[in-house]
Design an enzyme around this catalytic site. Structure first.
Site, PDB file in Angstrom:
ATOM      1  NE  ARG A  20      -2.920   0.778   3.441  1.00 51.79           N
ATOM      2  CZ  ARG A  20      -2.113   1.013   4.228  1.00 51.79           C
ATOM      3  NH1 ARG A  20      -1.227   1.844   4.449  1.00 51.79           N
ATOM      4  NH2 ARG A  20      -2.260   0.582   5.270  1.00 51.79           N
ATOM      5  CE1 TYR A  63     -15.862  10.738 -17.476  1.00 49.78           C
ATOM      6  CE2 TYR A  63     -15.104  11.267 -14.694  1.00 49.78           C
ATOM      7  CZ  TYR A  63     -15.628  10.194 -15.980  1.00 49.78           C
ATOM      8  OH  TYR A  63     -16.581   8.500 -16.210  1.00 49.78           O
ATOM      9  CG  ASP A 121      -8.475  15.082 -15.891  1.00 53.86           C
ATOM     10  OD1 ASP A 121      -7.546  14.642 -17.196  1.00 53.86           O
ATOM     11  OD2 ASP A 121      -9.457  14.857 -15.644  1.00 53.86           O
ATOM     12  CE  LYS A 174     -10.804   7.149 -19.790  1.00 51.82           C
ATOM     13  NZ  LYS A 174     -11.214   7.324 -18.480  1.00 51.82           N
TER      14      LYS A 174
HETATM   15  C1  LIG Z   1     -11.047  13.581 -18.242  1.00 54.09           C
HETATM   16  C2  LIG Z   1     -10.925  12.315 -17.359  1.00 54.09           C
HETATM   17  N1  LIG Z   1     -11.171  12.654 -16.343  1.00 54.09           N
HETATM   18  C3  LIG Z   1     -10.860  11.241 -14.878  1.00 54.09           C
HETATM   19  C4  LIG Z   1     -11.547  10.065 -15.498  1.00 54.09           C
HETATM   20  C5  LIG Z   1     -11.310   9.382 -14.925  1.00 54.09           C
HETATM   21  O1  LIG Z   1     -10.752   8.151 -14.146  1.00 54.09           O
HETATM   22  P1  LIG Z   1     -11.369   6.761 -14.215  1.00 54.09           P
HETATM   23  O2  LIG Z   1     -11.866   5.584 -14.830  1.00 54.09           O
HETATM   24  O3  LIG Z   1      -9.785   6.180 -14.878  1.00 54.09           O
HETATM   25  O4  LIG Z   1     -11.441   6.852 -13.098  1.00 54.09           O
HETATM   26  C6  LIG Z   1     -11.802  10.187 -16.836  1.00 54.09           C
HETATM   27  C7  LIG Z   1     -12.146   8.829 -17.154  1.00 54.09           C
HETATM   28  O5  LIG Z   1     -12.959   8.754 -18.088  1.00 54.09           O
HETATM   29  C8  LIG Z   1     -11.493  11.171 -17.859  1.00 54.09           C
HETATM   30  O6  LIG Z   1     -12.087  11.321 -19.089  1.00 54.09           O
END
Ligand SMILES: Cc1ncc(COP(=O)(O)O)c(C=O)c1O
Length: 386
Positions: A53, A105, A177, A202
């Site tokens: 962890r 998102y 992000d 992604k």
């Molecule tokens: C721009 C963006 N940030 C964060 C996330 C969240 O990621 P996760 O699905 O790996 O938790 C996503 C998920 O689609 C996303 O498109």
């Protein structure tokens, strides 16, 4: 590691940094250490790890690699992108105020507007296309500006430098992000951002076979706080998942190049098609953020959205008619995906918030994979026209 005085190029670092983790057998790739715990030599000496962890060599390899690609001092790999965002929100205290874009998102919006609002954080969602809106929303309690660019799903471009300048004026931090472009195409630290997060699910992984996230820090101070929070909350990426992302990240640069070539060809096709009302792709000269994207990005990426010339029923029919494009959420994998923000990725936003962000029943989001552009165009043409 560099064979000359020159720093290593991005794609060389993506293949090599952090990877060499096997002193016993000198394997060319990083082993997976699927162990929860590590032996100590005596009560004061261990080999650098005590409990997975808190830290794990496979995860550390990925963390070193991503920190280098983003240009940060350290990184913590987490079990999802949402857990990376959750980690950063624990830098704040009840009463603190955070300003975010209104078209982020949907999952991030839900986490902010519901979960963390209930825990006492305050949020304002503004149109970041005009940075003046950020100043207008700022209060004495403001502690952070959350940047997502290009935005999801409408690919609006936020001027990162303009936002970080305002943040410095206000004495607050910025968190970006960077999921939609990856460090191959955009490195927010170069524009003054303090912390970068990713859904490694992604592009960084790139093969739609893992969920993960990461938080990259520009300063040791933030790095230490982030490491503490990830350990305290128990949000670390599993060694196996970290290994998959590390395998994926090695091909990030050539993948992004292929993704973009297909995306540009598809965007041009869609822009000319009579059944398409509007295309949202920063690579098109007609996109309002085109010039800004050219300045702050190394490419236009492979995410796009379009509004059909028709109603929601027609949009859903198009989505059911594609054969190569899979109807699925997520993005950034080698296979092309289409999805319907209204009922899928952005269903967690309220209808009013979706309307405010410009997402309508006509909007289709596309994640362009690395297939041949001619095949993708043929598939989209047949879906639009059948
Ligand atoms: C721009 C963006 N940030 C964060 C996330 C969240 O990621 P996760 O699905 O790996 O938790 C996503 C998920 O689609 C996303 O498109």
């Amino acid at each position: 590691m560099s064979p000359s005085d020159q720093p290593l190029h991005f794609q060389t670092r993506s293949v090599h940094i952090g990877v060499d983790k096997d002193p016993s057998y000198k394997s060319a790739t990083t082993p997976i250490y699927p162990t929860s715990t590590f032996r100590w030599d005596d009560c004061q000496t261990n080999a650098g790890y005590d409990y997975t962890r808190s830290g794990n060599p496979t995860r550390a390899a990925l963390e070193e690699n991503i920190a280098s690609l983003e240009g940060g001092v350290s990184c913590r790999a987490t079990c999802t992108g949402m857990s990376a965002i959750t980690t950063t929100m624990h830098l704040f205290e009840p009463g603190d105020h955070i300003i975010a874009g209104h078209d982020i998102y949907g999952g991030t919006y839900r986490l902010f507007a519901d979960v963390f609002t209930k825990m006492g954080l305050k949020f304002s969602f503004v149109n970041m296309g005009d940075p003046a809106n950020i100043r207008a929303a700022a209060t004495p309690e403001t502690k952070c500006i959350w940047i997502e660019t290009p935005s999801n799903p409408l690919l609006n471009i936020v001027d990162i430098k303009a936002v970080t300048d305002i943040a410095k004026d206000l004495g607050v931090i910025t968190i970006a992000d960077n999921t939609f472009l990856s460090p191959a195409l955009q490195r927010p630290f170069e524009h003054g951002v303090d912390i970068v997060i990713h859904s490694t699910t992604k592009y960084l992984n790139g093969h739609s076979d893992v969920v993960g996230g990461c938080v990259v820090s520009k300063t040791e101070e933030h790095g230490e706080k982030i490491a503490y929070i990830v350990n305290a909350l128990g949000l670390g990426n599993s060694p196996f998942d970290a290994w998959l992302v590390l395998r994926g990240v090695k091909t990030l640069a050539p993948r992004m190049k292929a993704h973009q070539e297909s995306a540009m060809a598809l965007a041009r096709f869609l822009a000319d098609h009579p059944k398409v009302e509007k295309v949202y792709y920063p690579g098109l000269e007609s996109h309002p953020g085109h010039e800004l994207a050219k300045r702050q990005q190394d490419g236009f990426g492979a995410m796009m959205s379009f509004d059909v010339a028709g109603d929601g029923e027609y949009a859903q029919k198009v989505l059911s008619n594609t054969k190569l494009f899979q109807l699925a959420e997520s993005l950034g994998g080698v296979e092309s995906l289409v999805e319907y923000p209204e009922l899928m990725s952005h269903a967690s936003m309220t209808a009013a918030a979706r309307k405010e962000a410009g997402i309508s029943e006509k909007t289709i989001r596309v994640s362009v994979g690395i297939e041949h552009p001619d095949d993708l165009i043929a598939d989209m043409k047949s879906a639009l026209e059948s």
